[in-house]
Write a protein that holds these residues in place. Structure first.
Motif, PDB file in Angstrom:
ATOM      1  N   GLU A  63       3.015 -11.607   2.408  1.00  0.00           N
ATOM      2  CA  GLU A  63       2.064 -11.438   1.319  1.00  0.00           C
ATOM      3  C   GLU A  63       1.648  -9.974   1.196  1.00  0.00           C
ATOM      4  OE1 GLU A  63      -1.826 -13.788  -0.343  1.00  0.00           O
ATOM      5  OE2 GLU A  63      -1.842 -13.204   1.769  1.00  0.00           O
ATOM      6  N   GLU A  64       1.493  -9.298   2.337  1.00  0.00           N
ATOM      7  CA  GLU A  64       1.178  -7.874   2.314  1.00  0.00           C
ATOM      8  C   GLU A  64       2.303  -7.083   1.629  1.00  0.00           C
ATOM      9  OE1 GLU A  64      -1.417  -5.883   4.488  1.00  0.00           O
ATOM     10  OE2 GLU A  64      -2.430  -7.636   3.665  1.00  0.00           O
TER      11      GLU A  64
ATOM     12  N   ILE B 130       8.385  -0.618 -16.129  1.00  0.00           N
ATOM     13  CA  ILE B 130       9.006  -1.251 -14.962  1.00  0.00           C
ATOM     14  C   ILE B 130       8.456  -2.661 -14.794  1.00  0.00           C
ATOM     15  CG2 ILE B 130       9.135  -1.201 -12.436  1.00  0.00           C
ATOM     16  CD1 ILE B 130       9.233   1.820 -12.617  1.00  0.00           C
ATOM     17  N   ARG B 131       9.365  -3.596 -14.575  1.00  0.00           N
ATOM     18  CA  ARG B 131       8.980  -4.974 -14.262  1.00  0.00           C
ATOM     19  C   ARG B 131       9.504  -5.317 -12.873  1.00  0.00           C
ATOM     20  NH1 ARG B 131      11.089  -9.124 -18.402  1.00  0.00           N
ATOM     21  NH2 ARG B 131      13.012  -7.939 -18.065  1.00  0.00           N
TER      22      ARG B 131
ATOM     23  N   TYR C  80       4.954  -1.140  -1.056  1.00  0.00           N
ATOM     24  CA  TYR C  80       4.672  -0.073  -2.010  1.00  0.00           C
ATOM     25  C   TYR C  80       5.785   0.977  -1.982  1.00  0.00           C
ATOM     26  CZ  TYR C  80       1.602   2.951  -4.813  1.00  0.00           C
ATOM     27  OH  TYR C  80       1.058   3.721  -5.824  1.00  0.00           O
ATOM     28  N   ALA C  81       6.148   1.396  -0.781  1.00  0.00           N
ATOM     29  CA  ALA C  81       7.145   2.466  -0.641  1.00  0.00           C
ATOM     30  C   ALA C  81       8.519   2.024  -1.134  1.00  0.00           C
ATOM     31  CB  ALA C  81       7.223   2.914   0.812  1.00  0.00           C
ATOM     32  N   CYS C  82       8.865   0.762  -0.938  1.00  0.00           N
ATOM     33  CA  CYS C  82      10.170   0.277  -1.407  1.00  0.00           C
ATOM     34  C   CYS C  82      10.286   0.417  -2.918  1.00  0.00           C
ATOM     35  CB  CYS C  82      10.378  -1.174  -0.999  1.00  0.00           C
ATOM     36  SG  CYS C  82      10.838  -1.413   0.720  1.00  0.00           S
ATOM     37  N   LEU C  83       9.261  -0.018  -3.642  1.00  0.00           N
ATOM     38  CA  LEU C  83       9.354   0.084  -5.093  1.00  0.00           C
ATOM     39  C   LEU C  83       9.316   1.537  -5.547  1.00  0.00           C
ATOM     40  CD1 LEU C  83       8.367  -2.286  -7.723  1.00  0.00           C
ATOM     41  CD2 LEU C  83       7.568   0.053  -8.084  1.00  0.00           C
ATOM     42  N   GLU C  84       8.504   2.354  -4.887  1.00  0.00           N
ATOM     43  CA  GLU C  84       8.470   3.774  -5.232  1.00  0.00           C
ATOM     44  C   GLU C  84       9.831   4.427  -5.018  1.00  0.00           C
ATOM     45  OE1 GLU C  84       5.610   6.419  -5.994  1.00  0.00           O
ATOM     46  OE2 GLU C  84       5.709   4.615  -7.224  1.00  0.00           O
TER      47      GLU C  84
ATOM     48  N   ALA D  63       1.524  -3.560  -6.477  1.00  0.00           N
ATOM     49  CA  ALA D  63       0.622  -2.442  -6.741  1.00  0.00           C
ATOM     50  C   ALA D  63       1.400  -1.212  -7.210  1.00  0.00           C
ATOM     51  CB  ALA D  63      -0.187  -2.111  -5.491  1.00  0.00           C
ATOM     52  N   ALA D  64       2.547  -0.950  -6.581  1.00  0.00           N
ATOM     53  CA  ALA D  64       3.368   0.186  -6.990  1.00  0.00           C
ATOM     54  C   ALA D  64       3.915  -0.020  -8.403  1.00  0.00           C
ATOM     55  CB  ALA D  64       4.519   0.384  -6.004  1.00  0.00           C
TER      56      ALA D  64
END
Length: 364
Positions: free
Chosen positions: A89-90, A107-108, A324-328, A97-98
């Motif tokens: 979930e985290e 972006i979707r 977050y970092a993965c999507l960024e 959030a990203a």
């Protein structure tokens, strides 16, 4: 050429396309074609524009360019199905959030879930992903062969993908995010034995199905832990306790009660899952206050057990940060065309009652 891009062609100054054209002695249209790699530009004109760009130390404003194209992107995140207050979930909240942070770039993010011990559901959701328009993928690997079948198709279609949680370098991902799981397990052993060096027996709590733990990461943590114990405390017995998945709390209490009755001298427990709270909650409801637990993941139930003192140590994985970092990283590589780091190991941090409140999942 939009007004936004015309005014913000450079990252370090407001260099306009008409300024480049004037200094190069060519038309605005010619400069535009050179900047975007389009054909129908003479060799002489291209050389003039490129010389001007070099003299100006021109670096394109990739943000403005990406916004000007007004293209949409669809990323998929494939993770295990989970309950609330779980590590996954985290991850999901961080990725969402990203995505929200980059909403101006159209972006979707679509989430797909598979059952952790079910290859069939992993194949089903990855097949569903491949049937859709997809620009990039974040995936928590299942078994190597099933994951390879999926990632080979992604490679064939030139779709970048990021591996999350478990590193499988042979699959050649764009990037990886997670802990160095062997080092993490070795570190856990070192920390545990600072308080348990005089013990004769330690309990290793596992959750398994058909003799398998949930992930390669957990296997590697255990390997690192056992290496440390073999090298430094070979005389200490490591006794395994399997708490079956998806059991009721009452059933767990019976299993744990039986274990501590048979092993009354066990005062230390370690687990490489995010479920240390199962033992912690049992201890809160029993008279045993002389057992210390080391576990993983700053999920809410674990954190509360730390506050109550039934879990002594947690190793944080920064799940929110990883998502977050993965999507960024997909955003940087696909939208901004930037180079990204291929391997990104997360910090190994130990949390106790004294510092658990200072842990910030959103800090990037």
């Amino acid at each position: 050429m939009s007004g936004t891009e015309d005014n913000l062609l450079s990252e370090h100054s407001k260099i306009r396309i008409k300024d480049i054209a004037r200094l190069s002695g060519v038309s605005v249209g010619t400069v535009d074609r050179v900047l975007h790699g389009r054909p129908n530009v003479s060799k002489a004109a291209r050389e003039k524009v490129e010389k001007t760009l070099k003299d100006m130390d021109y670096r394109p404003n990739v943000y403005a360019s990406a916004l000007a194209y007004n293209k949409s992107y669809t990323f998929y995140c494939i993770i295990p199905k989970h309950s609330s207050e779980a590590y996954w979930e985290e991850i999901e909240e961080g990725a969402m959030a990203a995505c929200q942070h980059r909403r101006d770039f159209n972006i979707r993010l679509k989430m797909l879930y598979y059952r952790r011990f079910s290859i069939e559901t992993f194949v089903k959701v990855t097949d569903a992903c491949l049937k859709e328009k997809v620009d990039g993928v974040i995936v928590v690997p299942s078994r190597l062969d099933a994951t390879r079948n999926f990632t080979e198709i992604l490679h064939e279609r030139n779709i970048p993908f990021i591996l999350l949680d478990s590193y499988m370098p042979d699959l050649k991902p764009l990037s990886f995010y997670g802990q160095d799981s062997f080092c993490s397990g070795y570190f856990a052993g070192r920390m545990l034995m600072m308080v348990a060096s005089r013990e004769k027996e330690i309990m290793l709590m596992k959750q398994m199905k058909n003799g398998n733990v949930a992930s390669k990461q957990q296997e590697n943590r255990e390997t690192g832990f056992r290496h440390y114990m073999r090298d430094h405390f070979p005389e200490i017995t490591i006794t395994e306790l399997n708490l079956p998945l998806d059991e009721e709390r009452r059933r767990y209490s019976i299993i744990l009660e039986d274990f501590f009755r048979v092993h009354p001298h066990v005062h230390h427990c370690i687990t490489f899952t995010s479920k240390a709270h199962i033992v912690g909650e049992f201890l809160q409801g029993s008279n045993r206050r002389n057992v210390q637990i080391m576990g993983y993941d700053m999920v809410a139930k674990n954190a509360e057990c730390v506050r109550q003192g039934s879990i002594s140590f947690l190793i944080a994985q920064h799940g929110y940060m990883q998502g977050y970092a993965c999507l960024e990283t997909l955003f940087d590589a696909i939208v901004l065309k930037k180079e990204v780091s291929p391997v990104n190991y997360m910090p190994i941090e130990i949390l106790t009652k004294e510092n658990v409140e200072f842990y910030r999942r959103t800090q990037l």
